[in-house]
Design a protein around this motif. Structure first.
Motif, short mmCIF file in Angstrom:
data_model
loop_
_atom_site.label_atom_id
_atom_site.label_comp_id
_atom_site.label_asym_id
_atom_site.label_seq_id
_atom_site.Cartn_x
_atom_site.Cartn_y
_atom_site.Cartn_z
N ALA A 97 -0.77 -7.73 -10.83
CA ALA A 97 -0.10 -7.16 -9.66
C ALA A 97 -0.82 -5.88 -9.23
O ALA A 97 -1.45 -5.19 -10.06
N VAL A 98 -0.75 -5.58 -7.94
CA VAL A 98 -1.38 -4.37 -7.41
C VAL A 98 -0.41 -3.64 -6.50
O VAL A 98 0.49 -4.24 -5.91
N CYS A 99 -0.63 -2.35 -6.40
CA CYS A 99 0.18 -1.52 -5.49
C CYS A 99 -0.66 -1.22 -4.26
O CYS A 99 -1.80 -0.72 -4.37
N GLY A 100 -0.15 -1.53 -3.08
CA GLY A 100 -0.86 -1.27 -1.84
C GLY A 100 -0.64 0.14 -1.33
O GLY A 100 0.27 0.85 -1.77
N THR A 101 -1.50 0.55 -0.41
CA THR A 101 -1.34 1.86 0.20
C THR A 101 -0.08 1.95 1.06
O THR A 101 0.31 3.03 1.49
N ASP A 102 0.57 0.80 1.30
CA ASP A 102 1.86 0.78 2.00
C ASP A 102 3.03 0.93 1.04
O ASP A 102 4.17 0.75 1.42
N ALA A 116 -3.48 -7.81 4.78
CA ALA A 116 -4.40 -7.01 5.60
C ALA A 116 -5.08 -7.86 6.67
O ALA A 116 -5.24 -7.43 7.81
N ASN A 117 -5.44 -9.09 6.31
CA ASN A 117 -6.15 -9.96 7.24
C ASN A 117 -5.28 -10.47 8.38
O ASN A 117 -5.80 -10.92 9.40
N ARG A 118 -3.97 -10.46 8.19
CA ARG A 118 -3.09 -10.96 9.25
C ARG A 118 -3.07 -10.03 10.46
O ARG A 118 -2.52 -10.38 11.49
N GLY A 119 -3.64 -8.85 10.31
CA GLY A 119 -3.78 -7.97 11.46
C GLY A 119 -2.74 -6.88 11.56
O GLY A 119 -2.93 -5.90 12.27
N ARG A 120 -1.62 -7.03 10.85
CA ARG A 120 -0.56 -6.03 10.97
C ARG A 120 -0.86 -4.78 10.14
O ARG A 120 -0.29 -3.72 10.37
N ASN A 123 -5.56 -1.37 7.76
CA ASN A 123 -6.04 -0.32 6.86
C ASN A 123 -5.46 -0.45 5.45
O ASN A 123 -5.63 0.46 4.63
N LEU A 124 -4.77 -1.56 5.19
CA LEU A 124 -4.16 -1.75 3.88
C LEU A 124 -5.23 -1.90 2.80
O LEU A 124 -6.21 -2.62 2.97
N ALA A 125 -5.03 -1.19 1.69
CA ALA A 125 -5.97 -1.25 0.57
C ALA A 125 -5.18 -1.12 -0.73
O ALA A 125 -3.97 -0.87 -0.73
#
Length: 275
Positions: A97-102, A116-120, A123-125
Protein backbone atom coordinates in the motif's frame (compact mmCIF):
# COMPACT_ATOMS: atom_id res chain seq x y z
CA UNK A 1 -13.61 -8.24 -29.92
CA UNK A 2 -11.68 -5.30 -31.38
CA UNK A 3 -8.03 -6.18 -32.10
CA UNK A 4 -5.41 -3.71 -30.99
CA UNK A 5 -2.69 -2.13 -33.08
CA UNK A 6 -2.37 -0.39 -36.45
CA UNK A 7 -2.89 -2.74 -39.42
CA UNK A 8 -1.29 -5.53 -37.30
CA UNK A 9 0.76 -7.93 -39.45
CA UNK A 10 0.62 -7.87 -43.19
CA UNK A 11 -1.91 -10.44 -44.45
CA UNK A 12 -0.41 -13.93 -44.56
CA UNK A 13 2.86 -12.90 -42.83
CA UNK A 14 4.31 -12.18 -39.40
CA UNK A 15 5.76 -8.89 -40.60
CA UNK A 16 4.66 -5.42 -39.61
CA UNK A 17 3.91 -2.77 -42.28
CA UNK A 18 6.00 0.33 -42.70
CA UNK A 19 5.10 2.70 -39.90
CA UNK A 20 3.01 5.67 -40.94
CA UNK A 21 2.15 7.48 -37.73
CA UNK A 22 -0.24 9.81 -39.51
CA UNK A 23 -2.48 6.78 -40.07
CA UNK A 24 -2.50 5.72 -36.42
CA UNK A 25 -5.87 5.85 -34.66
CA UNK A 26 -6.36 8.51 -32.02
CA UNK A 27 -5.73 7.56 -28.39
CA UNK A 28 -8.07 8.64 -25.55
CA UNK A 29 -6.69 11.65 -23.65
CA UNK A 30 -6.58 9.71 -20.39
CA UNK A 31 -5.61 6.03 -20.28
CA UNK A 32 -5.89 4.68 -16.68
CA UNK A 33 -2.83 2.42 -17.04
CA UNK A 34 -0.91 4.77 -19.31
CA UNK A 35 0.03 4.33 -22.96
CA UNK A 36 2.17 1.69 -24.71
CA UNK A 37 3.31 1.16 -28.26
CA UNK A 38 1.35 -1.52 -30.08
CA UNK A 39 3.30 -4.68 -30.98
CA UNK A 40 4.62 -3.27 -34.27
CA UNK A 41 6.12 -0.33 -32.34
CA UNK A 42 4.39 2.29 -34.44
CA UNK A 43 1.19 3.55 -32.83
CA UNK A 44 0.32 4.38 -29.24
CA UNK A 45 -2.62 2.68 -27.51
CA UNK A 46 -4.05 2.49 -23.99
CA UNK A 47 -2.27 -0.09 -21.88
CA UNK A 48 -4.23 -2.86 -20.16
CA UNK A 49 -5.28 -2.04 -16.59
CA UNK A 50 -4.71 -4.01 -13.40
CA UNK A 51 -7.02 -7.03 -13.20
CA UNK A 52 -7.78 -7.08 -16.94
CA UNK A 53 -6.82 -9.88 -19.41
CA UNK A 54 -3.50 -9.41 -21.22
CA UNK A 55 -1.29 -11.06 -23.85
CA UNK A 56 1.11 -13.37 -22.03
CA UNK A 57 3.18 -14.33 -25.06
CA UNK A 58 4.84 -11.80 -27.42
CA UNK A 59 3.44 -13.50 -30.51
CA UNK A 60 -0.13 -12.91 -29.35
CA UNK A 61 -1.74 -9.56 -30.06
CA UNK A 62 -5.29 -9.89 -28.81
CA UNK A 63 -5.78 -8.14 -25.45
CA UNK A 64 -2.73 -5.86 -25.42
CA UNK A 65 0.15 -5.09 -23.09
CA UNK A 66 0.06 -4.20 -19.41
CA UNK A 67 0.93 -0.67 -18.33
CA UNK A 68 4.00 0.48 -16.43
CA UNK A 69 4.46 -1.29 -13.10
CA UNK A 70 2.18 -4.15 -14.19
CA UNK A 71 3.06 -7.67 -15.28
CA UNK A 72 1.02 -10.25 -17.18
CA UNK A 73 0.64 -13.44 -15.12
CA UNK A 74 -1.69 -16.45 -15.08
CA UNK A 75 -4.00 -16.72 -12.07
CA UNK A 76 -3.26 -19.38 -9.49
CA UNK A 77 -5.69 -22.28 -9.62
CA UNK A 78 -7.16 -21.62 -6.18
CA UNK A 79 -8.27 -18.15 -7.36
CA UNK A 80 -10.18 -19.49 -10.38
CA UNK A 81 -13.89 -20.31 -10.28
CA UNK A 82 -14.80 -23.92 -10.95
CA UNK A 83 -15.13 -24.71 -14.65
CA UNK A 84 -13.28 -21.59 -15.82
CA UNK A 85 -10.06 -21.65 -17.82
CA UNK A 86 -7.07 -19.79 -16.33
CA UNK A 87 -6.30 -16.59 -18.20
CA UNK A 88 -3.41 -14.14 -17.84
CA UNK A 89 -4.21 -10.90 -16.06
CA UNK A 90 -2.29 -7.70 -15.45
CA UNK A 91 -1.01 -7.69 -11.85
CA UNK A 92 0.78 -4.87 -10.08
CA UNK A 93 4.45 -5.63 -9.49
CA UNK A 94 4.23 -3.92 -6.11
CA UNK A 95 1.82 -5.33 -3.52
CA UNK A 96 2.52 -2.68 -0.88
CA UNK A 97 0.00 0.00 0.00
CA UNK A 98 1.09 3.59 -0.62
CA UNK A 99 0.06 6.99 0.68
CA UNK A 100 -0.65 9.59 -1.99
CA UNK A 101 0.03 13.30 -1.82
CA UNK A 102 -3.78 13.64 -1.59
CA UNK A 103 -3.54 11.90 1.83
CA UNK A 104 -5.45 8.92 0.52
CA UNK A 105 -4.26 5.32 0.93
CA UNK A 106 -4.04 3.28 -2.29
CA UNK A 107 -3.86 -0.51 -2.44
CA UNK A 108 -0.64 -0.29 -4.46
CA UNK A 109 1.34 2.12 -6.65
CA UNK A 110 -0.58 1.01 -9.76
CA UNK A 111 -3.89 2.13 -8.25
CA UNK A 112 -2.37 5.51 -7.43
CA UNK A 113 -1.04 5.83 -10.97
CA UNK A 114 -4.49 5.02 -12.37
CA UNK A 115 -5.99 7.83 -10.30
CA UNK A 116 -3.35 10.23 -11.64
CA UNK A 117 -3.81 9.11 -15.25
CA UNK A 118 -7.57 9.65 -15.18
CA UNK A 119 -6.86 13.37 -15.31
CA UNK A 120 -8.48 14.47 -12.08
CA UNK A 121 -5.23 14.31 -10.09
CA UNK A 122 -2.44 15.06 -12.54
CA UNK A 123 -0.02 16.10 -9.78
CA UNK A 124 -0.74 13.04 -7.65
CA UNK A 125 2.40 11.25 -6.46
CA UNK A 126 3.51 8.84 -3.74
CA UNK A 127 4.04 10.68 -0.46
CA UNK A 128 5.50 7.60 1.23
CA UNK A 129 5.32 3.83 1.15
CA UNK A 130 2.73 2.27 3.40
CA UNK A 131 -0.75 3.56 4.27
CA UNK A 132 -1.40 7.17 5.20
CA UNK A 133 -1.23 7.80 8.91
CA UNK A 134 -4.53 9.08 10.20
CA UNK A 135 -6.75 9.38 13.24
CA UNK A 136 -9.45 6.73 13.80
CA UNK A 137 -12.67 6.93 11.79
CA UNK A 138 -15.71 4.89 12.86
CA UNK A 139 -16.94 3.26 9.67
CA UNK A 140 -19.59 1.05 11.29
CA UNK A 141 -20.99 2.38 14.58
CA UNK A 142 -22.95 0.37 17.15
CA UNK A 143 -26.73 0.33 16.64
CA UNK A 144 -29.54 0.80 19.17
CA UNK A 145 -31.01 -2.43 20.53
CA UNK A 146 -34.32 -3.28 22.21
CA UNK A 147 -34.32 -6.65 23.95
CA UNK A 148 -36.07 -8.73 26.61
CA UNK A 149 -34.68 -9.40 30.05
CA UNK A 150 -32.66 -12.61 30.11
CA UNK A 151 -31.56 -12.37 26.46
CA UNK A 152 -28.01 -11.91 25.16
CA UNK A 153 -26.99 -9.03 22.87
CA UNK A 154 -23.88 -7.88 21.01
CA UNK A 155 -22.88 -4.33 20.10
CA UNK A 156 -20.41 -4.03 17.23
CA UNK A 157 -18.08 -1.18 16.27
CA UNK A 158 -15.71 -1.06 13.25
CA UNK A 159 -12.86 1.49 13.10
CA UNK A 160 -10.45 2.42 10.31
CA UNK A 161 -7.07 3.97 11.16
CA UNK A 162 -3.30 3.73 10.74
CA UNK A 163 -1.56 2.90 12.94
CA UNK A 164 -4.34 0.60 14.08
CA UNK A 165 -6.14 2.14 17.04
CA UNK A 166 -7.11 0.54 20.32
CA UNK A 167 -10.83 0.12 20.95
CA UNK A 168 -12.64 0.21 24.30
CA UNK A 169 -16.21 0.35 25.59
CA UNK A 170 -17.85 2.36 28.34
CA UNK A 171 -21.37 2.62 29.76
CA UNK A 172 -22.78 6.07 30.49
CA UNK A 173 -22.53 6.79 34.22
CA UNK A 174 -19.70 4.31 34.85
CA UNK A 175 -16.26 5.64 35.73
CA UNK A 176 -14.16 2.95 34.02
CA UNK A 177 -14.04 0.98 30.80
CA UNK A 178 -15.89 -2.30 30.41
CA UNK A 179 -15.96 -5.15 31.27
CA UNK A 180 -14.62 -4.20 34.70
CA UNK A 181 -15.43 -6.91 37.24
CA UNK A 182 -18.81 -7.74 35.67
CA UNK A 183 -18.80 -11.43 34.72
CA UNK A 184 -21.82 -11.22 32.39
CA UNK A 185 -20.09 -8.69 30.10
CA UNK A 186 -17.33 -9.64 27.64
CA UNK A 187 -15.44 -7.66 25.03
CA UNK A 188 -13.40 -8.71 22.01
CA UNK A 189 -11.41 -6.91 19.29
CA UNK A 190 -10.31 -8.34 15.97
CA UNK A 191 -8.45 -7.02 12.94
CA UNK A 192 -10.64 -6.73 9.83
CA UNK A 193 -12.77 -7.12 7.87
CA UNK A 194 -10.82 -4.64 5.70
CA UNK A 195 -7.14 -3.81 5.86
CA UNK A 196 -6.25 -1.23 8.51
CA UNK A 197 -9.53 -1.71 10.33
CA UNK A 198 -10.33 -3.20 13.70
CA UNK A 199 -13.74 -4.36 14.88
CA UNK A 200 -14.78 -4.63 18.51
CA UNK A 201 -17.74 -6.30 20.14
CA UNK A 202 -19.43 -5.82 23.47
CA UNK A 203 -21.47 -8.84 24.55
CA UNK A 204 -23.92 -8.75 27.45
CA UNK A 205 -25.34 -12.08 28.58
CA UNK A 206 -28.59 -12.68 30.45
CA UNK A 207 -29.49 -9.01 30.37
CA UNK A 208 -31.14 -7.39 33.37
CA UNK A 209 -33.04 -4.09 33.66
CA UNK A 210 -29.99 -2.38 35.21
CA UNK A 211 -28.02 -3.05 32.00
CA UNK A 212 -30.21 -0.54 30.18
CA UNK A 213 -28.38 2.61 29.10
CA UNK A 214 -26.04 4.28 26.60
CA UNK A 215 -22.93 2.35 25.52
CA UNK A 216 -20.04 4.06 23.74
CA UNK A 217 -17.26 2.66 21.57
CA UNK A 218 -14.01 4.65 22.03
CA UNK A 219 -11.04 4.45 19.66
CA UNK A 220 -7.68 6.23 19.82
CA UNK A 221 -4.24 6.25 18.25
CA UNK A 222 -1.39 8.79 18.28
CA UNK A 223 -3.14 10.94 15.65
CA UNK A 224 -6.52 11.34 17.31
CA UNK A 225 -9.64 9.67 18.63
CA UNK A 226 -13.24 8.85 17.68
CA UNK A 227 -16.33 7.55 19.42
CA UNK A 228 -19.88 6.40 18.67
CA UNK A 229 -22.75 5.44 20.96
CA UNK A 230 -25.85 3.24 20.96
CA UNK A 231 -28.63 2.77 23.46
CA UNK A 232 -29.88 -0.47 24.98
CA UNK A 233 -33.52 -0.70 26.07
CA UNK A 234 -34.57 -3.68 28.22
CA UNK A 235 -38.21 -4.82 28.26
CA UNK A 236 -39.46 -7.06 31.12
CA UNK A 237 -40.93 -10.37 29.88
CA UNK A 238 -44.29 -9.58 31.53
CA UNK A 239 -44.59 -6.20 29.77
CA UNK A 240 -47.36 -5.78 27.14
CA UNK A 241 -44.55 -4.74 24.77
CA UNK A 242 -42.73 -8.05 25.11
CA UNK A 243 -44.65 -9.68 22.25
CA UNK A 244 -43.39 -6.98 19.88
CA UNK A 245 -39.71 -7.24 20.81
CA UNK A 246 -37.33 -9.20 18.62
CA UNK A 247 -33.66 -8.96 19.53
CA UNK A 248 -31.14 -8.60 16.68
CA UNK A 249 -27.40 -8.99 16.91
CA UNK A 250 -25.78 -6.06 15.13
CA UNK A 251 -22.34 -5.05 13.92
CA UNK A 252 -21.29 -8.62 13.14
CA UNK A 253 -19.42 -9.47 9.96
CA UNK A 254 -18.35 -12.71 8.33
CA UNK A 255 -15.12 -13.65 10.10
CA UNK A 256 -13.88 -16.02 7.37
CA UNK A 257 -11.12 -13.64 6.14
CA UNK A 258 -10.42 -11.83 9.40
CA UNK A 259 -6.99 -10.98 10.67
CA UNK A 260 -5.68 -12.55 13.86
CA UNK A 261 -7.78 -11.89 16.94
CA UNK A 262 -6.59 -9.23 19.36
CA UNK A 263 -8.23 -9.53 22.76
CA UNK A 264 -8.49 -6.66 25.17
CA UNK A 265 -6.74 -7.17 28.48
CA UNK A 266 -9.11 -8.65 31.01
CA UNK A 267 -11.68 -9.69 28.43
CA UNK A 268 -13.36 -13.04 27.90
CA UNK A 269 -12.74 -14.75 24.56
CA UNK A 270 -16.08 -15.51 22.98
CA UNK A 271 -17.17 -16.23 19.43
CA UNK A 272 -19.76 -13.71 18.19
CA UNK A 273 -22.79 -15.03 16.43
CA UNK A 274 -22.48 -14.73 12.67
CA UNK A 275 -25.31 -13.82 10.34
Amino acid sequence: MHLKGWKHQLPGTNECPVCQEELCPSVPPSCPAGKVREHCGCCWECAVREGQPCDLHPERHFYGQCGDGLECVVQEEENISYGKTPEPLCVCSSRQAVCGTDRKTYRNSCQLQEAANRGRKRNLAIAHMGPCKKAPVIVSPPQDIITLEGHDIIFGCEVSSYPVAFLKWRKEGDSGFLPGDDSHIAIQARGGPQRYTITGWLQIQEIQKQDEGLYTCYSRNEFGQASASARLWVVPPDSPLAVYVQTHDVGIFDAEDDEEDVLEEGSTDFEPKQK
